[in-house]
Design a protein around this motif. Structure first.
Motif, PDB file in Angstrom:
ATOM      1  N   VAL A  13      53.042  80.869  -8.308  1.00  0.00           N
ATOM      2  CA  VAL A  13      53.042  80.765  -9.709  1.00  0.00           C
ATOM      3  C   VAL A  13      53.189  79.317 -10.039  1.00  0.00           C
ATOM      4  O   VAL A  13      54.106  78.540  -9.769  1.00  0.00           O
ATOM      5  N   PRO A  14      51.950  78.971 -10.756  1.00  0.00           N
ATOM      6  CA  PRO A  14      51.930  77.471 -11.232  1.00  0.00           C
ATOM      7  C   PRO A  14      52.966  76.914 -12.019  1.00  0.00           C
ATOM      8  O   PRO A  14      53.711  77.721 -12.737  1.00  0.00           O
ATOM      9  N   LEU A  15      53.309  75.644 -11.865  1.00  0.00           N
ATOM     10  CA  LEU A  15      54.277  74.990 -12.688  1.00  0.00           C
ATOM     11  C   LEU A  15      53.427  74.418 -13.956  1.00  0.00           C
ATOM     12  O   LEU A  15      52.681  73.748 -13.732  1.00  0.00           O
ATOM     13  N   ALA A  16      54.273  74.799 -15.072  1.00  0.00           N
ATOM     14  CA  ALA A  16      53.663  74.487 -16.174  1.00  0.00           C
ATOM     15  C   ALA A  16      53.833  72.914 -16.670  1.00  0.00           C
ATOM     16  O   ALA A  16      52.831  72.498 -17.275  1.00  0.00           O
ATOM     17  N   ALA A  17      54.916  72.301 -16.100  1.00  0.00           N
ATOM     18  CA  ALA A  17      55.150  70.813 -16.537  1.00  0.00           C
ATOM     19  C   ALA A  17      55.706  70.139 -15.473  1.00  0.00           C
ATOM     20  O   ALA A  17      56.402  70.535 -14.642  1.00  0.00           O
ATOM     21  N   LEU A  18      55.506  68.645 -15.293  1.00  0.00           N
ATOM     22  CA  LEU A  18      56.395  67.959 -14.682  1.00  0.00           C
ATOM     23  C   LEU A  18      57.811  68.162 -14.849  1.00  0.00           C
ATOM     24  O   LEU A  18      58.328  67.882 -15.972  1.00  0.00           O
ATOM     25  N   PHE A  78      59.385  63.211  -9.839  1.00  0.00           N
ATOM     26  CA  PHE A  78      58.189  63.973  -9.509  1.00  0.00           C
ATOM     27  C   PHE A  78      57.203  63.308  -9.997  1.00  0.00           C
ATOM     28  O   PHE A  78      56.968  62.489 -10.819  1.00  0.00           O
ATOM     29  N   GLY A  79      55.907  63.743  -9.240  1.00  0.00           N
ATOM     30  CA  GLY A  79      54.493  63.399  -9.715  1.00  0.00           C
ATOM     31  C   GLY A  79      53.649  64.580  -9.305  1.00  0.00           C
ATOM     32  O   GLY A  79      53.961  65.177  -8.318  1.00  0.00           O
ATOM     33  N   PHE A  80      52.655  64.705 -10.020  1.00  0.00           N
ATOM     34  CA  PHE A  80      51.469  65.814  -9.799  1.00  0.00           C
ATOM     35  C   PHE A  80      50.432  64.840  -9.133  1.00  0.00           C
ATOM     36  O   PHE A  80      49.968  63.989  -9.519  1.00  0.00           O
ATOM     37  N   PHE A  81      49.792  65.366  -8.077  1.00  0.00           N
ATOM     38  CA  PHE A  81      48.726  64.574  -7.364  1.00  0.00           C
ATOM     39  C   PHE A  81      47.593  65.451  -6.976  1.00  0.00           C
ATOM     40  O   PHE A  81      47.964  66.679  -6.506  1.00  0.00           O
ATOM     41  N   SER A  82      46.303  65.064  -7.047  1.00  0.00           N
ATOM     42  CA  SER A  82      45.270  65.935  -6.492  1.00  0.00           C
ATOM     43  C   SER A  82      45.289  65.724  -4.947  1.00  0.00           C
ATOM     44  O   SER A  82      46.161  64.856  -4.230  1.00  0.00           O
ATOM     45  N   HIS A 108      48.717  73.993 -13.273  1.00  0.00           N
ATOM     46  CA  HIS A 108      47.651  74.988 -13.436  1.00  0.00           C
ATOM     47  C   HIS A 108      46.296  74.082 -13.119  1.00  0.00           C
ATOM     48  O   HIS A 108      45.044  74.746 -12.971  1.00  0.00           O
ATOM     49  N   ALA A 109      46.032  72.790 -13.262  1.00  0.00           N
ATOM     50  CA  ALA A 109      45.068  72.073 -12.909  1.00  0.00           C
ATOM     51  C   ALA A 109      44.952  72.021 -11.177  1.00  0.00           C
ATOM     52  O   ALA A 109      43.936  71.526 -10.821  1.00  0.00           O
ATOM     53  N   GLY A 110      45.643  72.730 -10.293  1.00  0.00           N
ATOM     54  CA  GLY A 110      45.456  72.659  -8.772  1.00  0.00           C
ATOM     55  C   GLY A 110      46.085  71.166  -8.492  1.00  0.00           C
ATOM     56  O   GLY A 110      46.184  71.131  -7.298  1.00  0.00           O
TER      57      GLY A 110
END
Length: 174
Positions: free
Chosen positions: A103-108, A117-121, A23-25
């Motif tokens: 559809v955004p992913l809610a959590a890692l 996994f990791g979320f990255f700008s 959700h944060a992009g």
């Protein structure tokens, strides 16, 4: 007559890559625990199950669920690119379908056999260890065409600079 390994034809593999965001992009990437791309970050994805006639969209849905647990349908994807990679790492040719999940992913997601996994700008991805083709072709393609469609080909022969050519853009540039 048999071919020597140097002149043997390379296999052709068909696969999808799925670009997912939270959700944060921020973009979801997988630190690969297996080849290809062992030890480096890349989007999720996998090979089509050609024996059952799986389509690229079906593969994107399946791989997204298998790797992240994220339940989506084919309608939740935008196919933004197709790239034919010749001689990737000198081992095989790849036909890659690149999808953006809407559809955004809610959590890692939890760690899987394939890696963690990791979320990255988007800016952080530029300094991560990622495949050369991702850095020079896939992420720039994502940046420019994620809301359109582009067909490309790339010569990935070892020891040569990667050359990417656009074969078609839809809609055509003005």
């Amino acid at each position: 007559m048999t071919s020597s390994p140097a002149t043997a034809p390379l296999s052709y593999k068909i696969a999808v890559l799925v670009f997912l965001e939270n959700h944060a992009g921020e973009h979801l990437l997988l630190l690969r625990a297996k080849p290809p791309n062992l030890g480096i970050w890349s989007p999720i994805g996998g090979k089509l199950e050609t024996a059952i006639g799986e389509s690229p969209f079906e593969c994107a849905v399946r791989e997204t669920f298998e790797e992240t647990g994220h339940r989506v349908t084919a309608a939740d994807f935008h196919l933004f690119a197709m790239i034919a990679e010749k001689a990737y790492e000198g081992h095989s040719h790849w036909l890659m379908f690149l999808f953006r999940c809407t559809v955004p992913l809610a959590a890692l997601p939890p760690t899987i056999d394939e890696g963690k996994f990791g979320f990255f700008s988007r800016a952080a991805i530029d300094v991560l260890p990622i495949p050369e083709t991702d850095r020079n072709a896939l992420w720039p393609i994502y940046d420019q065409y994620r809301d359109r469609f582009v067909a490309l080909k790339a010569d990935c022969a070892p020891g040569q600079p990667i050359v990417v050519e656009i074969e078609q853009i839809t809609p055509a540039p003005r």
